[in-house]
Design a protein around this motif. Structure first.
Motif, PDB file in Angstrom:
ATOM      1  N   TYR A  16       0.514   1.769  -0.019  1.00  0.00           N
ATOM      2  CA  TYR A  16       0.589   0.306   0.031  1.00  0.00           C
ATOM      3  C   TYR A  16       0.793  -0.213   1.721  1.00  0.00           C
ATOM      4  O   TYR A  16       1.664   0.218   2.114  1.00  0.00           O
ATOM      5  N   ASP A  17       0.024  -1.174   1.912  1.00  0.00           N
ATOM      6  CA  ASP A  17       0.144  -1.576   3.496  1.00  0.00           C
ATOM      7  C   ASP A  17       0.200  -3.193   3.359  1.00  0.00           C
ATOM      8  O   ASP A  17       0.365  -3.619   4.280  1.00  0.00           O
ATOM      9  N   ALA A  21       2.765  -6.242  -1.789  1.00  0.00           N
ATOM     10  CA  ALA A  21       1.881  -5.238  -2.344  1.00  0.00           C
ATOM     11  C   ALA A  21       2.433  -5.269  -3.766  1.00  0.00           C
ATOM     12  O   ALA A  21       1.589  -5.155  -4.782  1.00  0.00           O
ATOM     13  N   LEU A  22       3.759  -5.035  -4.048  1.00  0.00           N
ATOM     14  CA  LEU A  22       4.349  -5.218  -5.572  1.00  0.00           C
ATOM     15  C   LEU A  22       5.339  -6.321  -5.706  1.00  0.00           C
ATOM     16  O   LEU A  22       6.207  -6.083  -6.416  1.00  0.00           O
ATOM     17  N   TYR A  23       4.903  -7.316  -5.370  1.00  0.00           N
ATOM     18  CA  TYR A  23       5.714  -8.614  -5.404  1.00  0.00           C
ATOM     19  C   TYR A  23       6.076  -8.931  -6.820  1.00  0.00           C
ATOM     20  O   TYR A  23       5.393  -8.599  -7.803  1.00  0.00           O
ATOM     21  N   THR A  36       2.889   1.876   4.148  1.00  0.00           N
ATOM     22  CA  THR A  36       2.630   1.876   5.642  1.00  0.00           C
ATOM     23  C   THR A  36       1.200   1.578   5.710  1.00  0.00           C
ATOM     24  O   THR A  36       0.320   1.985   4.851  1.00  0.00           O
ATOM     25  N   GLY A  37       0.673   1.191   7.014  1.00  0.00           N
ATOM     26  CA  GLY A  37      -0.685   1.386   7.237  1.00  0.00           C
ATOM     27  C   GLY A  37      -1.104   0.095   7.938  1.00  0.00           C
ATOM     28  O   GLY A  37      -0.586  -0.472   8.744  1.00  0.00           O
ATOM     29  N   PRO A  38      -2.533   0.087   8.141  1.00  0.00           N
ATOM     30  CA  PRO A  38      -2.945  -1.194   9.412  1.00  0.00           C
ATOM     31  C   PRO A  38      -2.843  -2.391   8.972  1.00  0.00           C
ATOM     32  O   PRO A  38      -2.673  -3.172   9.750  1.00  0.00           O
ATOM     33  N   GLN A  39      -2.565  -2.720   7.647  1.00  0.00           N
ATOM     34  CA  GLN A  39      -2.692  -4.208   7.296  1.00  0.00           C
ATOM     35  C   GLN A  39      -0.982  -4.632   7.667  1.00  0.00           C
ATOM     36  O   GLN A  39      -0.837  -5.909   7.821  1.00  0.00           O
ATOM     37  N   LYS A  57       8.822   6.396   1.008  1.00  0.00           N
ATOM     38  CA  LYS A  57       8.827   6.222   2.403  1.00  0.00           C
ATOM     39  C   LYS A  57       8.284   4.873   2.760  1.00  0.00           C
ATOM     40  O   LYS A  57       7.240   4.456   2.534  1.00  0.00           O
ATOM     41  N   PHE A  58       9.018   4.117   3.528  1.00  0.00           N
ATOM     42  CA  PHE A  58       8.822   2.740   3.871  1.00  0.00           C
ATOM     43  C   PHE A  58       8.717   2.674   5.509  1.00  0.00           C
ATOM     44  O   PHE A  58       9.615   3.127   6.081  1.00  0.00           O
TER      45      PHE A  58
END
Length: 111
Positions: A16-17, A21-23, A36-39, A57-58
């Motif tokens: 998830y980025d 995402a999991l609010y 992690t990621g581009p967003q 991993k965060f």
């Protein structure tokens, strides 16, 4: 994680980025996930209840704010998480590596 008669769902092996995402996640085990990621989203697990996060991993800012009844186990929160655990309560943190700044603030962590 205590199951108070609620069915526990499983989220496993996901990446998830995005923002929140999991609010507001409820009654869930999050296992082997990467945040992690581009967003480059923030607050991926904000305001969650009765969650268990295992071997994850965060690498996004403010991942776990205002959570209640949580377990964070065998996970890594790197320097990019920036203030990862704020205003949480009734939680257990075990075998977790946190290398971010301002890691824990105004939390009630029980063991």
């Amino acid at each position: 994680m205590k199951d108070a008669g609620n069915k526990i769902q499983l989220i496993e092996n996901k990446v998830y980025d995005e923002e929140r995402a999991l609010y507001h996640l409820r009654d869930t085990e999050v296992k082997h996930c990467t945040f992690t990621g581009p967003q480059d989203g923030e607050s991926v697990l904000k305001e969650s209840r009765n969650i268990k996060v295992v071997d994850s991993k965060f690498s996004l800012r403010y991942p776990m704010w205002h959570n209640k009844k949580f377990e964070l186990l065998d996970s890594t929160l790197d320097e990019l998480t920036r203030a990862p655990l704020w205003y949480d309560e009734d939680g257990l943190i075990d075998h977790v590596t946190i290398t971010s700044v301002k890691a824990i603030r105004e939390c009630i962590i029980l063991s």
